[in-house]
Design a protein around this motif. Structure first.
Motif, mmCIF file in Angstrom:
data_model
loop_
_atom_site.group_PDB
_atom_site.id
_atom_site.type_symbol
_atom_site.label_atom_id
_atom_site.label_comp_id
_atom_site.label_asym_id
_atom_site.label_seq_id
_atom_site.Cartn_x
_atom_site.Cartn_y
_atom_site.Cartn_z
ATOM 1 N N ARG A 46 9.579 12.492 25.402
ATOM 2 C CA ARG A 46 8.618 12.123 24.347
ATOM 3 C C ARG A 46 7.834 13.340 23.884
ATOM 4 O O ARG A 46 7.653 13.558 22.688
ATOM 5 C CB ARG A 46 7.660 11.051 24.846
ATOM 6 C CG ARG A 46 8.332 9.704 25.052
ATOM 7 C CD ARG A 46 7.402 8.748 25.734
ATOM 8 N NE ARG A 46 7.152 9.306 27.061
ATOM 9 C CZ ARG A 46 6.084 9.078 27.793
ATOM 10 N NH1 ARG A 46 5.154 8.287 27.361
ATOM 11 N NH2 ARG A 46 5.929 9.632 28.979
ATOM 12 N N HIS A 47 7.366 14.150 24.814
ATOM 13 C CA HIS A 47 6.607 15.339 24.451
ATOM 14 C C HIS A 47 7.503 16.361 23.763
ATOM 15 O O HIS A 47 7.114 16.992 22.792
ATOM 16 C CB HIS A 47 5.947 15.949 25.686
ATOM 17 C CG HIS A 47 5.062 17.097 25.352
ATOM 18 N ND1 HIS A 47 5.494 18.394 25.375
ATOM 19 C CD2 HIS A 47 3.772 17.142 24.935
ATOM 20 C CE1 HIS A 47 4.520 19.186 25.013
ATOM 21 N NE2 HIS A 47 3.466 18.459 24.749
ATOM 22 N N ASP A 48 8.727 16.522 24.288
ATOM 23 C CA ASP A 48 9.666 17.471 23.688
ATOM 24 C C ASP A 48 9.946 17.104 22.234
ATOM 25 O O ASP A 48 9.934 17.962 21.356
ATOM 26 C CB ASP A 48 10.975 17.527 24.469
ATOM 27 C CG ASP A 48 10.801 18.139 25.844
ATOM 28 O OD1 ASP A 48 9.731 18.736 26.105
ATOM 29 O OD2 ASP A 48 11.735 18.018 26.651
ATOM 30 N N ASN A 49 10.223 15.834 21.962
ATOM 31 C CA ASN A 49 10.507 15.401 20.595
ATOM 32 C C ASN A 49 9.294 15.609 19.695
ATOM 33 O O ASN A 49 9.435 16.022 18.542
ATOM 34 C CB ASN A 49 10.951 13.940 20.574
ATOM 35 C CG ASN A 49 12.335 13.755 21.138
ATOM 36 O OD1 ASN A 49 13.124 14.696 21.193
ATOM 37 N ND2 ASN A 49 12.633 12.556 21.587
ATOM 38 N N HIS A 50 8.110 15.350 20.220
ATOM 39 C CA HIS A 50 6.883 15.583 19.444
ATOM 40 C C HIS A 50 6.753 17.073 19.106
ATOM 41 O O HIS A 50 6.449 17.438 17.976
ATOM 42 C CB HIS A 50 5.672 15.091 20.234
ATOM 43 C CG HIS A 50 4.368 15.359 19.584
ATOM 44 N ND1 HIS A 50 3.950 14.698 18.446
ATOM 45 C CD2 HIS A 50 3.381 16.233 19.887
ATOM 46 C CE1 HIS A 50 2.768 15.159 18.080
ATOM 47 N NE2 HIS A 50 2.397 16.093 18.940
ATOM 48 N N SER A 51 7.024 17.926 20.089
ATOM 49 C CA SER A 51 6.941 19.369 19.868
ATOM 50 C C SER A 51 7.985 19.832 18.852
ATOM 51 O O SER A 51 7.712 20.698 18.029
ATOM 52 C CB SER A 51 7.132 20.121 21.182
ATOM 53 O OG SER A 51 6.064 19.850 22.045
ATOM 54 N N ILE A 52 9.163 19.257 18.921
ATOM 55 C CA ILE A 52 10.219 19.604 17.957
ATOM 56 C C ILE A 52 9.768 19.238 16.549
ATOM 57 O O ILE A 52 9.924 20.024 15.609
ATOM 58 C CB ILE A 52 11.547 18.916 18.321
ATOM 59 C CG1 ILE A 52 12.123 19.546 19.587
ATOM 60 C CG2 ILE A 52 12.550 19.009 17.166
ATOM 61 C CD1 ILE A 52 13.300 18.790 20.181
ATOM 62 N N TYR A 93 7.882 25.816 11.053
ATOM 63 C CA TYR A 93 8.438 27.147 11.249
ATOM 64 C C TYR A 93 9.899 27.251 10.812
ATOM 65 O O TYR A 93 10.489 28.318 10.909
ATOM 66 C CB TYR A 93 8.341 27.560 12.726
ATOM 67 C CG TYR A 93 6.922 27.564 13.228
ATOM 68 C CD1 TYR A 93 6.018 28.538 12.805
ATOM 69 C CD2 TYR A 93 6.481 26.596 14.110
ATOM 70 C CE1 TYR A 93 4.715 28.530 13.252
ATOM 71 C CE2 TYR A 93 5.172 26.589 14.568
ATOM 72 C CZ TYR A 93 4.297 27.564 14.134
ATOM 73 O OH TYR A 93 3.004 27.558 14.586
ATOM 74 N N VAL A 94 10.464 26.136 10.353
ATOM 75 C CA VAL A 94 11.865 26.099 9.954
ATOM 76 C C VAL A 94 11.932 26.142 8.432
ATOM 77 O O VAL A 94 11.126 25.511 7.753
ATOM 78 C CB VAL A 94 12.546 24.811 10.496
ATOM 79 C CG1 VAL A 94 13.990 24.720 10.064
ATOM 80 C CG2 VAL A 94 12.441 24.757 12.006
ATOM 81 N N SER A 95 12.902 26.870 7.906
ATOM 82 C CA SER A 95 13.030 26.971 6.448
ATOM 83 C C SER A 95 13.274 25.600 5.836
ATOM 84 O O SER A 95 13.676 24.653 6.520
ATOM 85 C CB SER A 95 14.183 27.912 6.086
ATOM 86 O OG SER A 95 15.410 27.368 6.529
ATOM 87 N N GLU A 96 13.040 25.491 4.525
ATOM 88 C CA GLU A 96 13.184 24.208 3.832
ATOM 89 C C GLU A 96 14.566 23.591 4.003
ATOM 90 O O GLU A 96 14.699 22.387 4.138
ATOM 91 C CB GLU A 96 12.898 24.382 2.332
ATOM 92 C CG GLU A 96 11.465 24.140 1.975
ATOM 93 C CD GLU A 96 11.256 24.139 0.473
ATOM 94 O OE1 GLU A 96 12.071 23.551 -0.262
ATOM 95 O OE2 GLU A 96 10.259 24.742 0.057
ATOM 96 N N ASP A 97 15.591 24.425 3.989
ATOM 97 C CA ASP A 97 16.945 23.900 4.108
ATOM 98 C C ASP A 97 17.381 23.744 5.564
ATOM 99 O O ASP A 97 18.465 23.265 5.848
ATOM 100 C CB ASP A 97 17.949 24.774 3.350
ATOM 101 C CG ASP A 97 17.962 26.214 3.840
ATOM 102 O OD1 ASP A 97 16.955 26.654 4.416
ATOM 103 O OD2 ASP A 97 18.977 26.895 3.635
#
Length: 106
Positions: free
Chosen positions: A75-81, A87-91
């Motif tokens: 649950r925490h990992d998915n929230h962090s993702i 920080y990830v580009s639009e595409d």
């Protein structure tokens, strides 16, 4: 986060404490060993505050996110993702395989 998270995982919070209070010394933090009263007194001392002000400052800090190495569950990992999307580009997709980042191909 709650104080028990901090107390149970005290060394994992050293970096977060140093970010909030740069004048904090790791060896002194080790001596505190997660004791909340000692931590309040220490923060009051290094930030030249009254203990009540330091306690309020710490309460505000506790409203932040847990460091990622403290809680390791899906649950925490998915929230962090999800939070990493900024920080990830639009595409890009924050759930894409991260093999391109280094050590996953080993």
């Amino acid at each position: 986060m709650k104080w028990h998270h901090v107390e149970e995982n005290w060394p994992a919070f050293f970096e977060a404490i140093a970010e909030r209070w740069p004048e904090a010394d790791e060896s002194e933090l080790e001596d505190i060993d997660g004791d909340q009263r000692q931590f309040i007194a220490y923060i009051a001392k290094i930030s030249d505050q009254e203990p009540a002000e330091a306690r309020d400052d710490i309460r505000e800090w506790l409203m932040g996110e847990l460091p990622s190495d403290v809680v390791m569950d899906p649950r925490h990992d998915n929230h962090s993702i999800k939070l990493s999307k900024k920080y990830v580009s639009e595409d890009g997709d924050e759930y894409d395989d991260d093999a391109a980042f280094g050590d996953d191909s080993k």
